[in-house]
Design a protein around this motif. Structure first.
Motif, PDB file in Angstrom:
ATOM      1  N   ALA A 251       0.722  -1.194  -0.195  1.00 14.81           N
ATOM      2  CA  ALA A 251      -0.067   0.120   0.102  1.00 14.81           C
ATOM      3  C   ALA A 251       0.826   1.176  -0.085  1.00 14.81           C
ATOM      4  N   LEU A 252       2.173   1.119   0.713  1.00 17.08           N
ATOM      5  CA  LEU A 252       3.027   2.283   0.364  1.00 17.08           C
ATOM      6  C   LEU A 252       3.815   2.289  -0.631  1.00 17.08           C
ATOM      7  N   GLY A 253       3.692   1.402  -1.775  1.00 15.95           N
ATOM      8  CA  GLY A 253       4.197   1.536  -2.942  1.00 15.95           C
ATOM      9  C   GLY A 253       5.619   0.811  -2.886  1.00 15.95           C
ATOM     10  N   VAL A 254       5.500  -0.254  -2.081  1.00 12.44           N
ATOM     11  CA  VAL A 254       6.763  -1.021  -1.993  1.00 12.44           C
ATOM     12  C   VAL A 254       6.711  -2.514  -2.972  1.00 12.44           C
ATOM     13  N   ASN A 255       7.565  -2.724  -3.999  1.00  4.70           N
ATOM     14  CA  ASN A 255       7.577  -3.837  -4.776  1.00  4.70           C
ATOM     15  C   ASN A 255       8.264  -5.245  -3.628  1.00  4.70           C
TER      16      ASN A 255
END
Length: 357
Positions: A251-255
């Motif tokens: 959700a925080l944009g981490v792959n």
């Protein structure tokens, strides 16, 4: 004219409001000061490593030939033996400290160390193949086999941990690492038992030592350590997000998969290079990240920065201690770190409960 309400708000109930840095800025300044202190400690132990040895050399002579080599016997000892040994201790310590912090963050396991994913034993297998099957006995010769073994073991663990159309979760990686470690250990034992000469060579390497390594070994592992350090430091912010859970991290944009893959690659580079150059050295990658977290908290950016400095302080300091205690000979650094690291880790465990990461 300023209203009385505004005056009371700005002044506060007990006079003018104090002006100063925000709490977070003050905390960061304090942590930065601690980092400078760790750097100063590293400089001190490095100087001790250049000065202290099996052959007694005065500090004045050491300092003189350190900056002005004159080709004397003292100069040769300092520049061809003690300086490469100290630089190698710096690189190996940084690699072990960062790889330990990275392993514990990736697996969320406070007891994880660089050997958990089979990287250390993979490097050992490469050395066993070089010594027992190919007859290579020089450090510069088998260092490349150790790096290759660490890489193959890391790839195998990741493939097994992500098989069956499932993601490579920390638990699956740990189980795969345990399975690969068991197989590699059996293979190494079989090869060494069938080759007594290789067993004698491997016995010295497997203790873990900085002695006898020259600058060519340092230059051989330097690129791998530099790349591993760079990747590990870049991964610190994503690992902070993943500490909240995979879903929150996404959700925080981490792959998530890319972060774990890059983390495993960094561990392979760091631990593989360190093990190849100095042999398997225990407790450094396990203890130092806990000390760092005890000082700075859970922020991986600070944990990795402190681990990168405190680990070589521990390793080089243990190497110097081994020279002092074993004089006129010396005790190998892998033995000293075990005796120093084990009580330190027990003390940390007794002082506070090791929370899951």
């Amino acid at each position: 004219m300023t209203s009385s309400v505004e005056t009371r708000v700005s002044a506060g109930p007990h006079g003018p409001a104090p002006e100063g840095p925000p709490p977070r800025r003050a905390a960061n300044a304090l942590l930065g000061l601690g980092l400078l202190s760790a750097l100063a400690a590293l400089v001190v132990v490095a100087l001790l490593s250049v000065w202290v040895g099996s052959r007694g050399i005065s500090f004045n002579d050491t300092w003189r030939v350190l900056w002005s080599p004159d080709g004397s016997e003292t100069s040769v000892i300092i520049h061809q033996y003690r300086i490469p040994r100290t630089v190698l201790g710096l690189l190996v310590g940084m690699a072990l400290g960062l790889s330990g912090a990275l392993m514990q963050a990736l697996t969320r396991n406070p007891l994880a160390d660089p050997g958990l994913l089979g990287v250390s034993l993979g490097a050992s297998t490469g050395v066993v193949v070089a010594m027992g099957i190919l007859g290579i006995g020089s450090v510069l010769g088998y260092v490349w086999f150790a790096l290759l073994g660490a890489a193959l073991a890391s790839v195998l663990v990741y493939v097994l941990g992500s098989s069956g159309r499932k993601v490579a979760t920390p638990d699956r990686l740990v189980v795969a690492g345990a399975a690969v470690t068991a197989v590699l250990y059996a293979f190494n034992s079989a090869v060494l038992l069938l080759n007594p000469r290789a067993f004698d060579q491997f016995r010295f390497w497997t203790v873990g030592a900085l002695a006898g390594r020259r600058m060519d070994v340092v230059l051989a592992v330097l690129p791998f350590v530099v790349v591993g350090v760079a990747v590990a430091l870049v991964l610190a912010p994503p690992l902070n997000a993943l500490a909240l859970g995979d879903q929150t991290g996404r959700a925080l944009g981490v792959n998530v998969n890319r972060t774990r893959l890059l983390g495993a690659a960094a561990v392979m580079l760091l631990c593989g290079a360190a093990t190849a150059a100095a042999g398997p050295i225990g407790f450094v990658g396990l203890v130092v990240p806990h000390v760092a977290r005890f000082v700075v908290g859970p922020d991986q950016r600070w944990v990795m920065a402190y681990s990168m400095l405190l680990a070589p302080v521990l390793l080089i300091g243990a190497d110097v201690l081994g020279r002092v205690l074993g004089a006129p000979g010396e005790i190998q650094v892998g033995i000293v770190t075990a005796f120093v690291g084990a009580p330190l880790f027990i003390a940390l465990c007794r002082r506070r409960k090791l929370a899951m990461l």
